[in-house]
Design a protein around this motif. Structure first.
Motif, short mmCIF file in Angstrom:
data_model
loop_
_atom_site.label_atom_id
_atom_site.label_comp_id
_atom_site.label_asym_id
_atom_site.label_seq_id
_atom_site.Cartn_x
_atom_site.Cartn_y
_atom_site.Cartn_z
N ILE A 27 16.72 52.56 80.34
CA ILE A 27 17.77 52.33 79.35
C ILE A 27 18.06 50.83 79.35
O ILE A 27 18.30 50.24 80.40
CB ILE A 27 19.07 53.07 79.74
CG1 ILE A 27 18.91 54.55 79.46
CG2 ILE A 27 20.27 52.53 78.97
CD1 ILE A 27 20.19 55.33 79.63
N PRO A 28 18.00 50.21 78.19
CA PRO A 28 18.34 48.79 78.16
C PRO A 28 19.76 48.63 78.68
O PRO A 28 20.65 49.41 78.30
CB PRO A 28 18.26 48.44 76.67
CG PRO A 28 17.49 49.56 76.04
CD PRO A 28 17.72 50.77 76.86
N SER A 29 19.97 47.69 79.56
CA SER A 29 21.31 47.60 80.11
C SER A 29 22.21 46.78 79.19
O SER A 29 21.74 45.90 78.45
CB SER A 29 21.29 47.02 81.51
OG SER A 29 20.61 45.80 81.47
N GLN A 30 23.47 47.12 79.24
CA GLN A 30 24.43 46.41 78.42
C GLN A 30 24.58 45.00 79.00
O GLN A 30 24.72 44.86 80.22
CB GLN A 30 25.77 47.13 78.48
CG GLN A 30 26.79 46.59 77.54
CD GLN A 30 28.09 47.40 77.60
OE1 GLN A 30 28.42 47.97 78.63
NE2 GLN A 30 28.82 47.43 76.52
N PRO A 31 24.51 43.97 78.18
CA PRO A 31 24.66 42.63 78.73
C PRO A 31 25.97 42.51 79.52
O PRO A 31 27.00 43.03 79.09
CB PRO A 31 24.70 41.74 77.48
CG PRO A 31 24.11 42.57 76.38
CD PRO A 31 24.38 43.99 76.72
N ALA A 32 25.90 41.84 80.67
CA ALA A 32 27.07 41.75 81.55
C ALA A 32 28.28 41.15 80.82
O ALA A 32 29.41 41.61 80.98
CB ALA A 32 26.72 40.89 82.76
N ILE A 33 28.03 40.17 79.98
CA ILE A 33 29.13 39.52 79.27
C ILE A 33 29.85 40.52 78.36
O ILE A 33 31.07 40.54 78.22
CB ILE A 33 28.63 38.28 78.46
CG1 ILE A 33 29.75 37.59 77.69
CG2 ILE A 33 27.53 38.63 77.51
CD1 ILE A 33 30.69 36.81 78.55
N MET A 34 29.04 41.41 77.76
CA MET A 34 29.58 42.43 76.86
C MET A 34 30.51 43.38 77.63
O MET A 34 31.59 43.74 77.17
CB MET A 34 28.36 43.18 76.29
CG MET A 34 28.63 44.30 75.36
SD MET A 34 29.31 43.74 73.83
CE MET A 34 30.75 44.78 73.75
N MET A 35 30.05 43.74 78.82
CA MET A 35 30.83 44.66 79.64
C MET A 35 32.16 44.01 80.05
O MET A 35 33.21 44.63 80.02
CB MET A 35 30.01 45.02 80.88
CG MET A 35 30.22 46.47 81.27
SD MET A 35 29.11 46.92 82.59
CE MET A 35 27.78 47.67 81.76
N GLU A 36 32.07 42.74 80.38
CA GLU A 36 33.27 42.02 80.81
C GLU A 36 34.27 41.89 79.65
O GLU A 36 35.47 42.12 79.81
CB GLU A 36 32.83 40.61 81.28
CG GLU A 36 33.73 40.03 82.35
CD GLU A 36 33.29 38.61 82.73
OE1 GLU A 36 34.16 37.83 83.07
OE2 GLU A 36 32.07 38.31 82.67
N ILE A 37 33.74 41.58 78.47
CA ILE A 37 34.62 41.45 77.30
C ILE A 37 35.26 42.79 76.95
O ILE A 37 36.45 42.89 76.69
CB ILE A 37 33.82 40.90 76.08
CG1 ILE A 37 33.40 39.45 76.33
CG2 ILE A 37 34.62 41.01 74.80
CD1 ILE A 37 32.39 38.91 75.34
N ASN A 38 34.43 43.83 77.00
CA ASN A 38 34.92 45.17 76.68
C ASN A 38 36.05 45.59 77.62
O ASN A 38 37.08 46.10 77.18
CB ASN A 38 33.74 46.14 76.82
CG ASN A 38 33.80 47.20 75.76
OD1 ASN A 38 34.68 47.20 74.92
ND2 ASN A 38 32.87 48.13 75.83
N ASP A 39 35.84 45.35 78.90
CA ASP A 39 36.87 45.71 79.89
C ASP A 39 38.16 44.94 79.59
O ASP A 39 39.26 45.49 79.68
CB ASP A 39 36.40 45.38 81.32
CG ASP A 39 35.36 46.38 81.80
OD1 ASP A 39 35.18 47.42 81.13
OD2 ASP A 39 34.71 46.11 82.84
N GLU A 40 38.01 43.68 79.23
CA GLU A 40 39.19 42.86 78.98
C GLU A 40 39.92 43.34 77.71
O GLU A 40 41.13 43.45 77.69
CB GLU A 40 38.77 41.38 78.84
CG GLU A 40 39.91 40.40 78.86
CD GLU A 40 40.77 40.44 80.12
OE1 GLU A 40 40.23 40.72 81.21
OE2 GLU A 40 41.99 40.20 80.00
#
Ligand SMILES: [Fe+2]
Ligand SMILES: [Fe+2]
Length: 290
Positions: free
Chosen positions: A13-26
Motif C-alpha cells: 500500500i503506498p504510504s501516506q506522506p508523513a507531512i500529510m499525516m501530520e497536517i491531518n492530525d493537526e
C-alpha cells in the motif's frame, strides 16, 4: 480479507506522506488553529509551494498575489486545503502514466466533486467526508492494475457501477468478476488503504461496501447516508465516463429501480437525479483537474 492482506503485502500500500499525516492530525485537533497548521506546512517546501500555487491560480481569481502560508490558508479554508492535499497525495501515490490510471483519476475526482454536491443538496455533514469518500472509493483499482497485468480488461467495468458485463456477456457485479479472476476485489483493497491512511471510520466503511446494493448493511444512520451519497455520485460519474467512451450504464429509471434504498435515503425523486446528471454533464464532462 486474508487474501486482501496477502495481496496488499505483495503490492504494497503506498504510504501516506508523513507531512500529510501530520497536517491531518493537526486539522482534526480541536485546539488547532491556522497558525499551527501554517507552521507545519512551512517546514515542507513542496506542500507550501503547492498551496501557494493553488491559491494564486485562476480558480480562486483573487487578483492579488498571496505569498504568506497563513493568509493562503485563511483564504482557502482548512477543509478545502485538506481536500486539495489529499487529492494530490492520492494522485502522486497511486497514479502512473497509463491510460487506465488516468481514467481512474478522472473518475475519482468526478465522483468526489459530485458527492460533495449531493451532500450539500441533502444537508449531509461533515461535507468534506463525502468528497473524501468519492475521492478514495476506487483506490483499490490502481493497486489491482499494478498487481495483475490483465486487469486492464476489467478497468472500465470496475469504474462503471452498472452496465453490461463485456467480459461474460451478462450483468454481473464487478466485485464478483474481480473475485473470480483474482480472488480479491477493489473494495476490500480500498478499505485497507483507507484504514492505513487513517481516513474516518465512516469513509472506511462506505468504501468496503460501495458495490453492495443493500445500504442497510450500515447501522449508523450517518454512514448509511454517506453510502447513499457515494452510490449516486458513483453512478453519475460512471455516466460521464460513458460519455467519454466508457461502458454503457443503466438509465436513471432503471438505476433508481435497483437502488430504491439509496433514493429513499436521499429523499430524491427521479427528477432530482436527472437534474444532477445534467448539472454534472454541464460542469464536469470536460473536467481535467491536475
Ligand atoms: Fe468501485
Ligand atoms: Fe467508482
Amino acid at each position: 480479507m486474508k487474501q486482501a492482506e496477502d495481496i496488499v503485502a505483495s503490492v504494497g500500500i503506498p504510504s501516506q506522506p508523513a507531512i500529510m499525516m501530520e497536517i491531518n492530525d493537526e486539522i482534526n485537533n480541536p485546539n488547532s488553529d491556522l497558525q499551527s497548521v501554517s507552521e507545519i506546512i512551512s517546514r515542507d517546501v513542496a506542500t507550501a509551494a503547492k498551496l501557494l500555487k493553488v491559491i494564486n491560480s485562476a480558480f480562486f481569481g483573487l487578483g492579488e498575489k498571496v505569498d504568506s502560508i497563513q493568509r493562503a490558508l485563511s483564504l482557502m479554508g482548512l477543509q478545502n486545503f485538506k481536500k486539495i492535499i489529499l487529492s494530490s497525495a492520492l494522485r502522486e501515490a497511486f497514479c502512473s502514466k497509463s491510460s487506465g490510471s488516468e481514467k481512474f483519476w478522472k473518475h475519482s475526482m468526478q465522483t468526489a466533486t459530485i458527492a460533495a454536491r449531493i451532500a450539500e443538496k441533502v444537508g449531509y455533514n461533515p461535507l468534506d467526508q463525502a468528497y473524501i469518500a468519492g475521492l478514495f472509493h476506487d483506490c483499490g483499482v490502481p493497486l489491482l492494475m499494478k498487481k495483475f497485468p490483465d486487469y486492464h480488461e476489467v478497468t472500465d467495468y470496475a469504474l462503471s457501477v452498472v452496465g453490461a458485463d463485456s467480459l461474460t456477456g451478462k450483468t454481473k457485479s464487478v466485485i464478483v468478476v474481480e473475485d473470480e479472476r483474482y480472488n480479491i476485489h477493489h473494495c476490500a483493497l480500498g478499505h485497507l488503504v483507507a484504514k492505513s491512511w487513517r481516513l474516518s471510520d465512516a469513509v472506511i466503511q462506505v468504501i468496503l461496501y460501495h458495490h453492495y446494493v443493500d445500504i442497510d448493511c450500515h447501522k449508523d444512520p450517518s454512514v448509511r447516508k454517506l453510502s447513499a451519497i457515494l452510490f449516486l455520485a458513483d453512478y453519475l460519474a460512471a455516466y460521464l465516463l460513458y460519455l467519454s467512451g466508457g461502458s454503457p450504464i443503466d438509465s436513471e429509471d432503471e438505476w433508481a429501480a435497483m437502488h430504491k434504498q439509496v433514493v429513499a435515503e436521499l429523499e430524491f425523486e427521479i427528477e432530482d437525479i436527472k437534474d444532477l446528471k445534467d448539472e454534472a454533464e454541464e460542469q464536469l464532462y470536460n473536467f481535467d483537474e491536475h
